[in-house]
Design an enzyme around this catalytic site. Sequence first.
Site, PDB file in Angstrom:
ATOM      1  N   LYS A  39       0.669  -1.115   0.078  1.00  0.00           N
ATOM      2  CA  LYS A  39      -0.149  -0.184   0.271  1.00  0.00           C
ATOM      3  C   LYS A  39       0.920   1.126   0.165  1.00  0.00           C
ATOM      4  O   LYS A  39       0.220   2.080  -0.636  1.00  0.00           O
ATOM      5  CB  LYS A  39      -0.949   0.021   1.357  1.00  0.00           C
ATOM      6  CG  LYS A  39      -1.996  -1.156   1.145  1.00  0.00           C
ATOM      7  CD  LYS A  39      -3.172  -0.985   0.228  1.00  0.00           C
ATOM      8  CE  LYS A  39      -4.089  -1.898   0.011  1.00  0.00           C
ATOM      9  NZ  LYS A  39      -4.720  -1.188  -1.355  1.00  0.00           N
ATOM     10  N   GLU A  95      -9.564   6.758   2.943  1.00  0.00           N
ATOM     11  CA  GLU A  95     -11.112   5.576   3.566  1.00  0.00           C
ATOM     12  C   GLU A  95      -9.956   4.276   3.174  1.00  0.00           C
ATOM     13  O   GLU A  95      -8.905   4.633   3.121  1.00  0.00           O
ATOM     14  CB  GLU A  95     -11.828   4.995   1.675  1.00  0.00           C
ATOM     15  CG  GLU A  95     -11.340   4.203   0.877  1.00  0.00           C
ATOM     16  CD  GLU A  95     -10.248   4.467   0.001  1.00  0.00           C
ATOM     17  OE1 GLU A  95     -10.313   5.577  -0.135  1.00  0.00           O
ATOM     18  OE2 GLU A  95      -9.727   3.770  -0.650  1.00  0.00           O
ATOM     19  N   SER A 146       1.265  -9.727  -0.941  1.00  0.00           N
ATOM     20  CA  SER A 146       1.086  -8.570  -0.949  1.00  0.00           C
ATOM     21  C   SER A 146       1.135  -7.736  -0.089  1.00  0.00           C
ATOM     22  O   SER A 146       1.556  -6.319   0.815  1.00  0.00           O
ATOM     23  CB  SER A 146      -0.094  -8.300  -1.459  1.00  0.00           C
ATOM     24  OG  SER A 146      -1.224  -8.901  -0.879  1.00  0.00           O
TER      25      SER A 146
HETATM   26  C1  LIG Z   1      -2.182  -6.765   2.061  1.00  0.00           C
HETATM   27  C2  LIG Z   1      -2.575  -6.301   0.918  1.00  0.00           C
HETATM   28  N1  LIG Z   1      -3.375  -7.142   0.112  1.00  0.00           N
HETATM   29  C3  LIG Z   1      -4.285  -6.774  -0.524  1.00  0.00           C
HETATM   30  C4  LIG Z   1      -5.482  -6.013  -0.384  1.00  0.00           C
HETATM   31  C5  LIG Z   1      -6.475  -5.503  -1.908  1.00  0.00           C
HETATM   32  O1  LIG Z   1      -5.967  -4.718  -2.198  1.00  0.00           O
HETATM   33  P1  LIG Z   1      -5.470  -4.706  -3.942  1.00  0.00           P
HETATM   34  O2  LIG Z   1      -3.945  -4.592  -3.286  1.00  0.00           O
HETATM   35  O3  LIG Z   1      -5.841  -2.772  -4.372  1.00  0.00           O
HETATM   36  O4  LIG Z   1      -6.414  -5.518  -4.517  1.00  0.00           O
HETATM   37  C6  LIG Z   1      -5.194  -5.547   0.563  1.00  0.00           C
HETATM   38  C7  LIG Z   1      -6.299  -3.919   0.558  1.00  0.00           C
HETATM   39  N2  LIG Z   1      -6.669  -3.946   1.580  1.00  0.00           N
HETATM   40  C8  LIG Z   1      -7.386  -2.530   1.206  1.00  0.00           C
HETATM   41  C9  LIG Z   1      -6.692  -1.531   2.592  1.00  0.00           C
HETATM   42  O5  LIG Z   1      -6.038  -1.890   3.913  1.00  0.00           O
HETATM   43  O6  LIG Z   1      -7.783  -0.556   3.110  1.00  0.00           O
HETATM   44  C10 LIG Z   1      -8.893  -2.040   1.081  1.00  0.00           C
HETATM   45  O7  LIG Z   1      -9.142  -3.025   2.878  1.00  0.00           O
HETATM   46  C11 LIG Z   1      -9.647  -1.367   0.572  1.00  0.00           C
HETATM   47  C12 LIG Z   1      -8.653  -0.198  -0.140  1.00  0.00           C
HETATM   48  C13 LIG Z   1     -10.150  -2.247  -0.486  1.00  0.00           C
HETATM   49  C14 LIG Z   1      -4.048  -5.442   1.531  1.00  0.00           C
HETATM   50  O8  LIG Z   1      -4.242  -4.611   2.746  1.00  0.00           O
END
Ligand SMILES: Cc1ncc(COP(=O)(O)O)c(/C=N/[C@H](C(=O)O)[C@@H](O)C(C)C)c1O
Length: 411
Positions: free
Chosen positions: A83, A105, A394
């Site tokens: 992120k 958000e 990720s």
């Molecule tokens: C460690 C980890 N891996 C994958 C994701 C999925 O988000 P994408 O990579 O945007 O598909 C996430 C998504 N996290 C967001 C968050 O932390 O706010 C999610 O909850 C929202 C943006 C949808 C994540 O934390």
Amino acid sequence: GTFGDYGGQYVPEALMPALQELEDAYERYVLENEDGFMDEFRERMHDFGGRPTPLQRADRLSDRYDREVYLKREDLLHGGAHKLNNALGQVLLAKYMGKERIIAETGAGQHGTATAMAAAHLDMPCEIYMGRTDVNRQRPNVYRMRMNGAEVNPVEAGSATLKEAINETMRDWATTVERTHYVIGSVVGPHPFPQMVRDFQAVIGDEIREQIREKAGRLPDSVVACAGGGSNTMGTFHAFVPDCAEPRSADESSGEGSEPREHVDLYAVEAGGSSLEIDEEEGMAPNSATLSTGTDGVLHGAMTKLLQAGDGQIVESHSVSAGLDYAGVGPELSHLVETGRVTPANVDDEAALNGFHRLSRLEGIIPALESSHALGYLEESADELGDLVVVNVSGRGDKDLETVLEETEKR
Ligand SMILES: Cc1ncc(COP(=O)(O)O)c(/C=N/[C@H](C(=O)O)[C@@H](O)C(C)C)c1O
């Protein structure tokens, strides 16, 4: 700003000037590197973020699946997930645009945490909107955001999860755009957000391309990544999208010096939750397998694929992992699936939990529950993935330990 039939800017008139200003800044600073913007982004991602992340050969998984398995370790990035690539890029861009305030958000809290870290690093005030439900189930991340100096606004409306948090943040932005930048958390939203977030995350795939050639002497046969909104997915895939020329037919003369294009298959793994059926009555989907079972519709400013009931009502999604629990998906990913460039896949909660335990025990890496879905797909479909496979990890799983212990006890 469209990807085939998908993308666009489906927003209230009030937001158009903000999008226009952002598109202009995106083109100048990100695409043209004006004032050395991208150089500063890369330098800060190296010194502050800890890039490049390793591409590590998974010895035990390679034995288990009898093929070469490499892990892209985005769990080692500062903050514990991919992120930060996007959050730092957007906060730095906001600074170059002369903005004075950051809003965002978050669902799982990883994006909120990354934004709070980037805002602290770049000395910008920061406010995070987070559904009350998520505030309660992702406490450690709420503490981290506050520790980095961000204000966390719990959103009480509706199901008090990500959807409401995004709506609330959009509403704030519409009235504060003069001095505020909205750091969107994934490759979603109106143009230019999906393209810009992809370009900040593309550092993942750019590094993999170099690292895999160094270590294995060629491009991978397949690349696997989980997909919520799709940002780690597009970041991992973007560098390989052109590697899709059909394998050269034997009789085709290979032109002078034309390097035979290697074929890299791309797999986006979504949350299969507990079942793929949509409960029309309840307006509930016990999954978030949007690419596999969704239909076209507009959400958060873009035409994309959505989980919606027959009457077009967007349904509540589900996943054991908060980060994949999203009824939409990025428009570019929808387009790449439509055109057959990306294969949509999904694994259920059980397979994800097993993936979580498997990597922890076999490789000494505790992965995020989101990333565990990609590992679940590797377990189920290794034979389809060729001899050289790259899986994107990720994020790390510290934030998920309580959930996993509870879920494991339940089973
Ligand atoms: C460690 C980890 N891996 C994958 C994701 C999925 O988000 P994408 O990579 O945007 O598909 C996430 C998504 N996290 C967001 C968050 O932390 O706010 C999610 O909850 C929202 C943006 C949808 C994540 O934390």
